[in-house]
Design an enzyme around this catalytic site. Structure first.
Site, PDB file in Angstrom:
ATOM      1  N   LYS A   1      -5.179  -9.954  -6.763  1.00 17.40           N
ATOM      2  CA  LYS A   1      -6.439 -10.278  -6.080  1.00 17.40           C
ATOM      3  C   LYS A   1      -7.544  -9.289  -6.450  1.00 17.40           C
ATOM      4  O   LYS A   1      -7.261  -8.128  -6.800  1.00 17.40           O
ATOM      5  CB  LYS A   1      -6.225 -10.387  -4.576  1.00 17.40           C
ATOM      6  CG  LYS A   1      -6.149  -9.103  -3.853  1.00 17.40           C
ATOM      7  CD  LYS A   1      -6.231  -9.301  -2.350  1.00 17.40           C
ATOM      8  CE  LYS A   1      -6.318  -7.918  -1.758  1.00 17.40           C
ATOM      9  NZ  LYS A   1      -6.632  -7.733  -0.429  1.00 17.40           N
TER      10      LYS A   1
ATOM     11  N   LYS B   1     -11.108  -3.657  -4.088  1.00 15.55           N
ATOM     12  CA  LYS B   1     -11.913  -2.437  -4.204  1.00 15.55           C
ATOM     13  C   LYS B   1     -11.148  -1.342  -4.911  1.00 15.55           C
ATOM     14  O   LYS B   1     -11.713  -0.453  -5.514  1.00 15.55           O
ATOM     15  CB  LYS B   1     -12.196  -1.880  -2.798  1.00 15.55           C
ATOM     16  CG  LYS B   1     -13.040  -2.713  -1.927  1.00 15.55           C
ATOM     17  CD  LYS B   1     -12.962  -2.179  -0.500  1.00 15.55           C
ATOM     18  CE  LYS B   1     -13.779  -3.036   0.431  1.00 15.55           C
ATOM     19  NZ  LYS B   1     -13.644  -2.672   1.824  1.00 15.55           N
TER      20      LYS B   1
ATOM     21  N   LYS C   1       0.824  -1.218   0.000  1.00 18.04           N
ATOM     22  CA  LYS C   1       0.000   0.000   0.000  1.00 18.04           C
ATOM     23  C   LYS C   1       0.851   1.260   0.000  1.00 18.04           C
ATOM     24  O   LYS C   1       0.466   2.277  -0.571  1.00 18.04           O
ATOM     25  CB  LYS C   1      -0.953   0.015   1.193  1.00 18.04           C
ATOM     26  CG  LYS C   1      -2.086  -0.984   1.038  1.00 18.04           C
ATOM     27  CD  LYS C   1      -3.248  -0.669   1.950  1.00 18.04           C
ATOM     28  CE  LYS C   1      -4.425  -1.556   1.636  1.00 18.04           C
ATOM     29  NZ  LYS C   1      -5.497  -1.478   2.593  1.00 18.04           N
TER      30      LYS C   1
END
Ligand code: AMP
Ligand code: TRP
Length: 391
Positions: A198, A201, A114
């Site tokens: 994966k 969102k 991230k």
């Protein structure tokens, strides 16, 4: 053994089939097993590790709660609440942050992903996020935590933190190291566009995921466009090793139809993709829509869910001997003061006095309409507004 279940989902919008198969479906199954006590939390404090528009965030909290309800989580059987309503999550996070080691957090792969290349610019919140997650779990003495595969490392960290705390303060079993509940199969649902990434969102392409709020025709369109290859469907799972997209679609089919991968392979072996995709799209439409709309529309009574669930949440935290925060504090303080007997379930004098002073201050100087009170039969103290509601 009765299980005490805790799990959380971030209210960042766009809940998708990965969340459903990897987590929410499991939440519902666990809730429906006799004897389990379940707490499902909309983790809004986790969401603010990335910049949020407050109005959108508020809306997403409602949406996530609506998705929980529409998926079958029942607010009468399970506790549903949003994290920021219970200050103990932030407080516990600080205390446990003093136990966790930098070296442990440095290993967290989700932070690395991230934060990207420029880690120096990432927020401290994003870095210590797994400590907040640890506090969420340990506050409720959770025995089991259902999550998707991507959260496994965070759960290992929470076990390490609990064990180090118990060791440091010579308090065996004081904090309970939780067991992860990760589904053996299909615990990682991949993007429809790239079987090595994966489903997420945050993927900029909406075609990469099936959102739980998508209509049937949108789902049909996404599944039709899902990446596959030129070979026919396989007749053996050994032939899937180099075909991540096909493996993912077959995995989604198996999970939603409740059968093994082997059976799905047998069902479609040698067939062409259009037939398979049609059946998959039918299954991929989780019939949430009616329920979802009912829960998400204006009459959606978040307040009453929150109030009843919050009461349960408080009861489970503040019930006899369960107030982990008040148990944590004396343990940590005692290293500096061996003579301090600590306190059990009741605030010691200094804190009590400070709270009273604080309350007086608000009453005399502020416009806030509240005061300090006990909740009647319990020895809990806190701030109440003029309607007698705990705030
Ligand atoms: P998040 O949306 O990141 O808050 O995740 C909520 C829950 O869904 C967590 O338990 C995740 O592990 C799970 N989850 C998220 N994405 C996936 C995925 N692609 N496959 C399986 N589980 C997932
Ligand atoms: N970190 C989890 C995620 O991103 C969400 C989460 C927060 C959570 N607190 C938790 C999951 C406690 C399980 C238990 O998916």
């Amino acid at each position: 053994m009765n299980k005490k279940i805790f799990s959380g989902v971030q209210p960042t919008g766009n809940l998708h089939l990965g969340n459903y198969i990897g987590a929410i479906k499991n939440f519902v199954d666990l809730q429906n097993q006799e004897g389990n006590e379940c707490v499902y939390c909309v983790v809004d404090l986790h969401a603010i590790t990335a910049k949020q528009d407050p109005i959108i965030l508020k809306n997403n909290i409602r949406e996530t709660t609506a998705t929980f309800l529409a998926s079958g989580i029942d607010s009468k059987k399970s506790i549903i609440f949003n994290q920021s309503l219970v200050p103990a999550h932030s407080e516990g996070s600080w205390i446990l942050g003093c136990i966790a080691r930098m070296g442990w957090l440095n290993r967290m792969t989700q932070f690395k992903e991230k934060a990207g290349k420029d880690k120096e610019k990432a927020s401290v919140g994003l870095y210590i996020y797994p400590v907040l997650m640890t506090a969420d779990i340990l506050l409720y003495d959770a025995t089991h935590v259902p999550v998707g595969e991507d959260q496994k490392q965070h759960l290992e960290l929470s076990r390490d933190i609990a064990q180090k705390f118990n060791l440091d303060f010579n308090a065996p079993n004081f904090l309970r190291a939780p067991e992860p509940l990760i589904q053996k199969n299909f615990s990682r649902i991949m993007s429809l566009k790239d079987g090595t990434n994966k489903m997420s969102k945050s993927d900029p392409s909406d075609l990469s995921r099936v959102n739980l709020t998508d209509h049937k025709d949108q789902i049909m369109n996404k599944i039709k466009k899902a990446k596959t290859d030129n070979d026919p469907l396989p007749d053996d799972d050994k032939n899937l090793s180099q075909r991540p997209e096909v493996e993912n679609l077959l995995g989604i089919y198996s999970s939603l139809s409740g059968q093994s991968l082997k059976n799905s392979i047998n069902e479609f072996s040698g067939k062409n993709f259009s037939e398979f995709k049609e059946k998959l799209a039918d299954l991929g439409y989780i019939d949430l829509e009616d329920d979802y709309c009912k829960h998400a529309e204006n009459s959606f009574d978040l307040e009453s869910i929150r109030n009843s669930s919050l009461k349960l949440a408080y009861d489970s935290m503040f019930g006899a001997g369960k107030n982990v925060i008040s148990r944590l504090l004396p343990e940590t303080i005692q290293i500096h003061d061996d003579d301090n007997p600590g306190f059990h379930g009741q605030a010691p004098e200094p804190i009590h006095r400070n709270l009273l002073e604080f309350s007086e201050l608000i009453k005399t100087n502020g416009n806030i309409d509240c005061g300090l009170a006990t909740d009647g039969d319990a020895d809990r103290i806190g701030l109440y507004n003029s309607r007698g509601e705990f705030i």
